[in-house]
Design a protein around this motif. Structure first.
Motif, PDB file in Angstrom:
ATOM      1  N   LYS A   1       3.393  12.942  -1.498  1.00 35.67           N
ATOM      2  CA  LYS A   1       2.975  13.978  -0.576  1.00 35.67           C
ATOM      3  C   LYS A   1       1.792  14.732  -1.227  1.00 35.67           C
ATOM      4  CE  LYS A   1       7.279  14.307   1.636  1.00 35.67           C
ATOM      5  NZ  LYS A   1       8.349  15.216   2.102  1.00 35.67           N
ATOM      6  N   THR A   2       1.396  14.069  -2.464  1.00 35.40           N
ATOM      7  CA  THR A   2       0.391  14.951  -3.013  1.00 35.40           C
ATOM      8  C   THR A   2      -1.076  14.932  -2.333  1.00 35.40           C
ATOM      9  OG1 THR A   2       1.404  14.084  -5.198  1.00 35.40           O
ATOM     10  CG2 THR A   2      -0.951  15.113  -5.443  1.00 35.40           C
ATOM     11  N   LEU A   3      -1.829  16.341  -2.258  1.00 35.32           N
ATOM     12  CA  LEU A   3      -3.039  16.173  -1.681  1.00 35.32           C
ATOM     13  C   LEU A   3      -4.084  16.537  -2.655  1.00 35.32           C
ATOM     14  CD1 LEU A   3      -1.720  18.139   1.534  1.00 35.32           C
ATOM     15  CD2 LEU A   3      -2.203  15.707   1.398  1.00 35.32           C
ATOM     16  N   ASP A   4      -5.217  16.321  -2.311  1.00 33.20           N
ATOM     17  CA  ASP A   4      -6.416  16.539  -3.165  1.00 33.20           C
ATOM     18  C   ASP A   4      -6.772  18.263  -2.685  1.00 33.20           C
ATOM     19  OD1 ASP A   4      -7.851  16.261  -0.937  1.00 33.20           O
ATOM     20  OD2 ASP A   4      -9.152  14.710  -1.769  1.00 33.20           O
ATOM     21  N   ARG A   5      -7.784  18.418  -3.123  1.00 32.04           N
ATOM     22  CA  ARG A   5      -8.065  19.894  -2.908  1.00 32.04           C
ATOM     23  C   ARG A   5      -8.890  20.244  -1.603  1.00 32.04           C
ATOM     24  NH1 ARG A   5     -12.962  20.260  -7.232  1.00 32.04           N
ATOM     25  NH2 ARG A   5     -14.398  18.504  -6.568  1.00 32.04           N
ATOM     26  N   LYS A   6      -9.148  18.859  -0.970  1.00 36.54           N
ATOM     27  CA  LYS A   6      -9.879  19.109   0.495  1.00 36.54           C
ATOM     28  C   LYS A   6      -8.596  18.898   1.280  1.00 36.54           C
ATOM     29  CE  LYS A   6     -14.438  17.928  -1.240  1.00 36.54           C
ATOM     30  NZ  LYS A   6     -15.211  16.881  -1.274  1.00 36.54           N
ATOM     31  N   GLY A   7      -7.280  18.695   0.993  1.00 33.43           N
ATOM     32  CA  GLY A   7      -6.221  18.485   2.042  1.00 33.43           C
ATOM     33  C   GLY A   7      -5.967  16.980   2.388  1.00 33.43           C
ATOM     34  N   ARG A   8      -6.515  15.839   1.630  1.00 33.09           N
ATOM     35  CA  ARG A   8      -6.410  14.506   1.929  1.00 33.09           C
ATOM     36  C   ARG A   8      -5.623  14.087   1.019  1.00 33.09           C
ATOM     37  NH1 ARG A   8     -12.269  14.938   2.251  1.00 33.09           N
ATOM     38  NH2 ARG A   8     -12.510  14.180   0.208  1.00 33.09           N
ATOM     39  N   PRO A   9      -4.921  12.982   1.314  1.00 33.60           N
ATOM     40  CA  PRO A   9      -3.816  12.370   0.568  1.00 33.60           C
ATOM     41  C   PRO A   9      -4.403  11.736  -0.790  1.00 33.60           C
ATOM     42  CG  PRO A   9      -3.627  11.655   2.656  1.00 33.60           C
ATOM     43  CD  PRO A   9      -4.835  12.268   2.555  1.00 33.60           C
ATOM     44  N   LEU A  10      -3.933  12.033  -1.775  1.00 32.61           N
ATOM     45  CA  LEU A  10      -4.231  11.686  -3.205  1.00 32.61           C
ATOM     46  C   LEU A  10      -4.004  10.106  -3.173  1.00 32.61           C
ATOM     47  CD1 LEU A  10      -5.595  12.647  -5.863  1.00 32.61           C
ATOM     48  CD2 LEU A  10      -3.296  12.625  -6.700  1.00 32.61           C
ATOM     49  N   LEU A  11      -5.135   9.291  -3.374  1.00 28.06           N
ATOM     50  CA  LEU A  11      -4.553   7.707  -3.372  1.00 28.06           C
ATOM     51  C   LEU A  11      -4.548   7.229  -4.928  1.00 28.06           C
ATOM     52  CD1 LEU A  11      -7.382   7.123  -0.780  1.00 28.06           C
ATOM     53  CD2 LEU A  11      -4.905   7.238  -0.387  1.00 28.06           C
ATOM     54  N   ILE A  12      -3.951   6.118  -4.805  1.00 27.18           N
ATOM     55  CA  ILE A  12      -3.542   5.460  -6.200  1.00 27.18           C
ATOM     56  C   ILE A  12      -4.102   4.157  -5.981  1.00 27.18           C
ATOM     57  CG2 ILE A  12      -1.962   6.837  -7.234  1.00 27.18           C
ATOM     58  CD1 ILE A  12       0.191   4.835  -6.409  1.00 27.18           C
ATOM     59  N   LYS A  13      -4.665   3.370  -7.056  1.00 28.26           N
ATOM     60  CA  LYS A  13      -5.068   1.958  -6.630  1.00 28.26           C
ATOM     61  C   LYS A  13      -3.945   0.968  -7.314  1.00 28.26           C
ATOM     62  CE  LYS A  13      -9.434   0.796  -7.747  1.00 28.26           C
ATOM     63  NZ  LYS A  13     -10.725   0.335  -8.227  1.00 28.26           N
ATOM     64  N   LEU A  14      -3.573  -0.100  -6.578  1.00 22.75           N
ATOM     65  CA  LEU A  14      -2.588  -1.129  -7.235  1.00 22.75           C
ATOM     66  C   LEU A  14      -3.428  -2.231  -7.215  1.00 22.75           C
ATOM     67  CD1 LEU A  14       0.460   0.030  -4.852  1.00 22.75           C
ATOM     68  CD2 LEU A  14       0.019   0.767  -7.136  1.00 22.75           C
ATOM     69  N   LYS A  15      -3.398  -3.090  -8.201  1.00 23.13           N
ATOM     70  CA  LYS A  15      -3.941  -4.321  -8.128  1.00 23.13           C
ATOM     71  C   LYS A  15      -2.831  -5.709  -7.985  1.00 23.13           C
ATOM     72  CE  LYS A  15      -7.646  -2.770 -11.323  1.00 23.13           C
ATOM     73  NZ  LYS A  15      -8.690  -3.386 -12.076  1.00 23.13           N
ATOM     74  N   GLY A  16      -3.381  -6.730  -7.225  1.00 20.92           N
ATOM     75  CA  GLY A  16      -2.823  -7.741  -7.130  1.00 20.92           C
ATOM     76  C   GLY A  16      -3.384  -8.480  -6.160  1.00 20.92           C
ATOM     77  N   SER A  17      -2.414  -9.469  -5.564  1.00 23.32           N
ATOM     78  CA  SER A  17      -2.930 -10.581  -4.529  1.00 23.32           C
ATOM     79  C   SER A  17      -2.982  -9.682  -3.010  1.00 23.32           C
ATOM     80  CB  SER A  17      -2.044 -11.713  -4.545  1.00 23.32           C
ATOM     81  OG  SER A  17      -2.217 -12.471  -3.131  1.00 23.32           O
ATOM     82  N   VAL A  18      -4.106  -9.704  -2.432  1.00 22.93           N
ATOM     83  CA  VAL A  18      -4.547  -9.047  -1.192  1.00 22.93           C
ATOM     84  C   VAL A  18      -4.756 -10.134   0.094  1.00 22.93           C
ATOM     85  CG1 VAL A  18      -5.631  -7.389  -0.031  1.00 22.93           C
ATOM     86  CG2 VAL A  18      -5.330  -6.875  -2.358  1.00 22.93           C
ATOM     87  N   GLU A  19      -4.151  -9.888   1.118  1.00 22.26           N
ATOM     88  CA  GLU A  19      -4.617 -10.595   2.403  1.00 22.26           C
ATOM     89  C   GLU A  19      -4.503  -9.630   3.336  1.00 22.26           C
ATOM     90  OE1 GLU A  19      -2.458 -14.089   4.867  1.00 22.26           O
ATOM     91  OE2 GLU A  19      -1.628 -13.710   3.104  1.00 22.26           O
ATOM     92  N   ALA A  20      -5.744  -9.710   4.244  1.00 17.79           N
ATOM     93  CA  ALA A  20      -5.721  -8.840   5.385  1.00 17.79           C
ATOM     94  C   ALA A  20      -5.769  -9.833   6.509  1.00 17.79           C
ATOM     95  CB  ALA A  20      -7.239  -8.266   5.428  1.00 17.79           C
ATOM     96  N   PHE A  21      -5.231  -9.436   7.730  1.00 21.16           N
ATOM     97  CA  PHE A  21      -5.014 -10.385   9.106  1.00 21.16           C
ATOM     98  C   PHE A  21      -5.007  -9.563  10.004  1.00 21.16           C
ATOM     99  CE2 PHE A  21      -0.913  -9.533   7.415  1.00 21.16           C
ATOM    100  CZ  PHE A  21       0.008  -9.037   8.211  1.00 21.16           C
ATOM    101  N   TYR A  22      -5.046  -9.921  11.531  1.00 21.59           N
ATOM    102  CA  TYR A  22      -4.826  -9.339  12.476  1.00 21.59           C
ATOM    103  C   TYR A  22      -3.620  -9.832  13.058  1.00 21.59           C
ATOM    104  CZ  TYR A  22      -9.848  -8.368  13.125  1.00 21.59           C
ATOM    105  OH  TYR A  22     -10.959  -7.883  13.027  1.00 21.59           O
ATOM    106  N   ARG A  23      -2.792  -8.780  13.419  1.00 24.36           N
ATOM    107  CA  ARG A  23      -1.450  -8.780  14.003  1.00 24.36           C
ATOM    108  C   ARG A  23      -1.637  -9.331  15.463  1.00 24.36           C
ATOM    109  NH1 ARG A  23       0.929  -3.470  11.609  1.00 24.36           N
ATOM    110  NH2 ARG A  23       0.877  -4.220   9.616  1.00 24.36           N
TER     111      ARG A  23
END
Length: 88
Positions: free
Chosen positions: A66-88
């Protein structure tokens, strides 16, 4: 694989980019892609909380609790691994 789409409506879907962001202010935001339901599979598991991804570099960005940055947007973390994008 055949050149014809296997699902109805697949012909008018734009190709999924290598790098895509859900933030409209990002240069990697593509409005046409978000008109369709996009799924992300990370390390073999489907994730619904991905804010940004890059297939060639193998990473996704997800909110850090639930952490937010100073502009009120969610704080993002980068995870590394195998990525696949697709249409449902």
């Amino acid at each position: 694989m055949s050149d014809t789409p296997s699902t109805p409506g697949a012909a008018e879907r734009p190709a999924l980019p290598d790098h895509l962001s859900g933030d409209p202010r990002s240069p990697h935001f593509v409005r046409e892609v978000f008109e369709h339901d996009v799924g992300i599979r990370f390390n073999g598991l489907e994730r619904g909380d991905v804010e940004e991804y890059c297939i060639s570099e193998g990473w996704i960005k997800v909110p850090s609790g639930k952490t937010l940055d100073r502009k009120g947007r969610p704080l993002l973390i980068k995870l590394k691994g195998s990525v696949e994008a697709f249409y449902r």
